[in-house]
Design a protein around this motif. Sequence first.
Motif, short mmCIF file in Angstrom:
data_model
loop_
_atom_site.label_atom_id
_atom_site.label_comp_id
_atom_site.label_asym_id
_atom_site.label_seq_id
_atom_site.Cartn_x
_atom_site.Cartn_y
_atom_site.Cartn_z
N SER A 121 -5.28 3.23 -0.46
CA SER A 121 -4.15 3.07 0.29
C SER A 121 -3.95 3.78 1.85
N PHE A 129 0.71 3.89 -2.79
CA PHE A 129 0.29 5.39 -2.58
C PHE A 129 1.34 6.21 -3.22
N ALA A 166 0.81 -1.19 0.17
CA ALA A 166 -0.06 0.02 0.06
C ALA A 166 0.86 1.15 -0.02
N SER A 167 2.09 1.26 0.58
CA SER A 167 2.89 2.49 0.75
C SER A 167 3.47 2.68 -0.74
#
Length: 220
Positions: A53, A25, A21-22
């Motif tokens: 995210s 993002f 997710a990081s």
Amino acid sequence: MDDDNRTAGWERRMGIPLAVASLLFLVSYGVRVLGEGLPQPVRDLCLAVTYASWALFVVDYAVRWRLSGEGSAFVHRHWLDSLVVLLPLLRPLRIVRVYDALQDRRRGEPRLALQARVMLYAGLASTLLGLSAALAVYHYEHRAPGATIRTFGDSLWWAASTLATVGYGDVVPVTLVGRLIAVALMGCGLALLGAVTGSFSSWLMQRFARAGDDAGPPAR
């Protein structure tokens, strides 16, 4: 103890999803900032990925808050996580948690020495943090009146010199948001530089101490 076990289990399960997710993002935000000429559906998709995210970060924070049983004290004790939820581009700063965990974790035998791991993680955090700051500053600066940061290359150069605490002053942010990002990046640069310097000094001291032990007592 049960709360600690449940929290640790949750963090283990969410490690990879949060890392993905990081990355998503950062990539989606970068595409939106740099791809101003892209078709609107693509930009909308990137915006959806960015918010999805971010929502995962919020869910993770809320679950760990609930599992901790600390109530409002969780916000103060985990101030870095609270800050990351508000400003997801600062997510690389969670390297501090890794640093603390490595200091406490002496039972295992990692492939790299503790100091080497800290320097490796700090270098990775610096790279991600610098890229995030460069994207954010470019976003707010490149169309501002009187701006000196006009291209993404200018923004990368500014982020590198700021993280290194050099600050040439040839390109500087002129907007309020840009200057706030600059202050945060300078503080992070000092913290990461301190972590690397401290780890390297500790490694040198251990090497010298080991060399002294190997040499044995002086001959009489």
